[in-house]
Write an enzyme that holds these catalytic residues in place. Structure first.
Site, short mmCIF file in Angstrom:
data_model
loop_
_atom_site.label_atom_id
_atom_site.label_comp_id
_atom_site.label_asym_id
_atom_site.label_seq_id
_atom_site.Cartn_x
_atom_site.Cartn_y
_atom_site.Cartn_z
N ASN A 192 53.93 -31.41 -8.06
CA ASN A 192 55.28 -31.76 -7.53
C ASN A 192 55.18 -32.53 -5.99
OD1 ASN A 192 56.54 -29.17 -8.19
ND2 ASN A 192 54.80 -27.62 -6.37
N THR A 193 54.54 -33.67 -6.08
CA THR A 193 54.57 -35.01 -4.87
C THR A 193 54.31 -35.72 -6.81
OG1 THR A 193 53.44 -33.91 -3.35
CG2 THR A 193 53.52 -36.59 -4.07
N ASN A 209 42.58 -28.73 2.55
CA ASN A 209 43.47 -29.56 1.75
C ASN A 209 43.78 -30.70 2.04
OD1 ASN A 209 44.95 -30.09 -0.32
ND2 ASN A 209 44.02 -28.30 -0.88
N PHE A 237 54.87 -30.67 -0.23
CA PHE A 237 53.31 -30.84 0.58
C PHE A 237 54.80 -31.24 2.20
CE2 PHE A 237 50.31 -33.79 -2.01
CZ PHE A 237 50.15 -32.42 -2.30
N SER A 268 41.92 -24.11 -11.17
CA SER A 268 42.62 -25.33 -11.00
C SER A 268 43.94 -25.10 -10.05
CB SER A 268 43.01 -26.11 -12.68
OG SER A 268 43.61 -24.17 -13.19
N ASN A 269 44.54 -26.36 -9.52
CA ASN A 269 46.14 -26.34 -9.52
C ASN A 269 46.80 -25.46 -10.12
OD1 ASN A 269 48.33 -26.86 -7.34
ND2 ASN A 269 47.02 -28.62 -7.45
N SER A 278 48.73 -31.82 -8.09
CA SER A 278 50.21 -30.70 -7.33
C SER A 278 51.04 -31.90 -8.10
CB SER A 278 50.48 -30.94 -5.95
OG SER A 278 51.90 -30.52 -5.84
N GLY A 288 45.18 -17.19 -11.16
CA GLY A 288 45.33 -15.76 -12.15
C GLY A 288 44.25 -14.93 -11.75
N LYS A 291 40.50 -31.64 -6.16
CA LYS A 291 40.90 -30.19 -7.10
C LYS A 291 41.84 -30.60 -8.31
CE LYS A 291 43.91 -25.97 -6.03
NZ LYS A 291 44.12 -25.49 -5.28
N ASN A 321 56.46 -22.21 -8.02
CA ASN A 321 56.99 -23.02 -6.47
C ASN A 321 56.98 -24.96 -6.34
OD1 ASN A 321 55.26 -25.29 -3.93
ND2 ASN A 321 53.52 -24.00 -5.71
#
Length: 365
Positions: free
Chosen positions: A185-186, A147, A122, A254-255, A183, A305, A226, A118
């Site tokens: 993705n930011t 979160n 956010f 973890s992330n 993350s 996982g 996180k 993904n």
């Protein structure tokens, strides 16, 4: 059977994000129908088992398997997730202002790898919208974690303002809070995991938590951090040291990962955070390293996982007091929660433990 034979084939023919919204909106709508949450609980709920109960951070968890952040970004389905067997759930990541996230498409399945990628970014409706949703909860069966993150447009030097703003709005509605600095993705978010930036951020967050607690005349709610699985051993050690010294209540390890090692599916070329089975071993390694460095004194939530009871138990023995799933729910459906909790009970009996907490960190003894 309902999920694997009927629902999953339908969902997996759909665009992944559309299927995601259909599930979340469906749970939200179902929660408004009288008796529907009770029906879901009868179908999928997990019976209370004293051997799986966990008391941590001053909070009671009916069992150690929770929902990771990212599935319910706006807190609209908290009652639904409370009804299908989770021991706790994270909502979010939420930012102070609503934002659309990254361009579509941004969610990809990798069935042959039992994974997802993904790059959502956010996407959420903002802290005020989440507060409205959480204020309407009718079921308080499990703890809910909020979160929190920063808006994409907020520079890192002002990131603490965004985290504080989320806490100001949402403090009454979360049982504990998770600071998301990991993350992929930011842009530049992961830079907040290191050194003075992390120290400053956590100091600001804990100050805000203290202010909100004093307003309510109550004990401060726990804060966890996180972290990413992609740090070097040296980076991880420094990050954990800073977190430990900050006074927060725990770490989530973890992330998602940016690694693509060992993937077979063509979607492996997509950018974003990878979750699911390929993350299993690395996230367990991170749990083990954090437990070792903190001498088991800083609680850990293991995430990454987990598809089977063995996967969950491995993280618990490595040092996790609680665990979280996300991708397994997509691939296996809500029945996975009974599978995991029943399997954990079997493993406790086999190893002679009376309670799951006795197994935490067993690999280190």
């Amino acid at each position: 059977m309902l999920y694997s034979s009927i629902l999953k084939p339908v969902f997996f023919q759909m665009d992944p994000e559309k299927a995601h919204h259909l599930v979340i909106d469906g749970l939200h709508t179902a929660g408004r129908v009288p008796g529907m949450n009770n029906m879901l609980h009868a179908m999928y709920g997990v019976s209370d088992s004293p051997e799986l109960a966990v008391d941590l951070f001053g909070i009671h968890f009916p069992h150690p398997v929770g929902l990771a952040a990212g599935l319910d970004k706006n807190g609209v389905a908290a009652d639904g997730f409370s009804s299908i067997g989770f021991g706790f759930a994270e909502v979010g990541t939420v930012t102070p202002k609503g934002q659309p996230g990254n361009e579509l498409p941004r969610l990809f399945r990798l069935p042959s790898d039992e994974a997802l990628i993904n790059r959502m970014g956010f996407n959420n409706e903002g802290a005020e919208a989440m507060a409205r949703q959480l204020s309407q909860r009718k079921i308080n069966r499990i703890p809910i974690a909020v979160n929190v993150g920063k808006n994409k447009a907020t520079p890192n030097e002002r990131a603490h303002e965004d985290y504080r703003s989320c806490i100001q709005v949402l403090y009454p509605y979360g049982d504990f809070f998770v600071v998301n600095i990991s993350s992929p993705n930011t842009p530049d978010l992961r830079a907040l995991q290191h050194g003075d930036e992390l120290r400053t951020l956590l100091g600001e967050v804990l100050e805000e938590i203290g202010l909100q607690a004093s307003k309510l005349g109550s004990k401060a709610k726990p804060v966890l951090v996180k972290i990413a699985p992609d740090m070097t051993d040296e980076q991880l050690e420094l990050t954990v040291s800073t977190i430990k010294d900050s006074g927060v209540a725990g770490i989530i390890a973890s992330n998602t990962t940016i690694s693509r090692e060992g993937l077979k599916h063509p979607n492996a070329k997509e950018t974003g955070g990878l979750s699911g089975a390929p993350l299993r071993e690395r996230s367990t390694e991170v749990v083990r390293a954090v437990y070792r460095q903190t001498e088991g004194k800083l609680p850990i939530i293991g995430s990454g996982g987990i598809f089977t009871a063995d996967d969950a138990y491995d993280k618990i023995r490595a040092g996790a007091s609680l665990v979280e799933i996300y991708t397994a729910l997509i691939y296996k459906g809500p029945g996975v929660l009974r599978e995991l909790t029943n399997g954990l009970k079997e493993r406790l009996r086999k190893d002679g433990y009376r309670n799951i907490s006795e197994a935490v960190g067993a690999d280190h003894r």
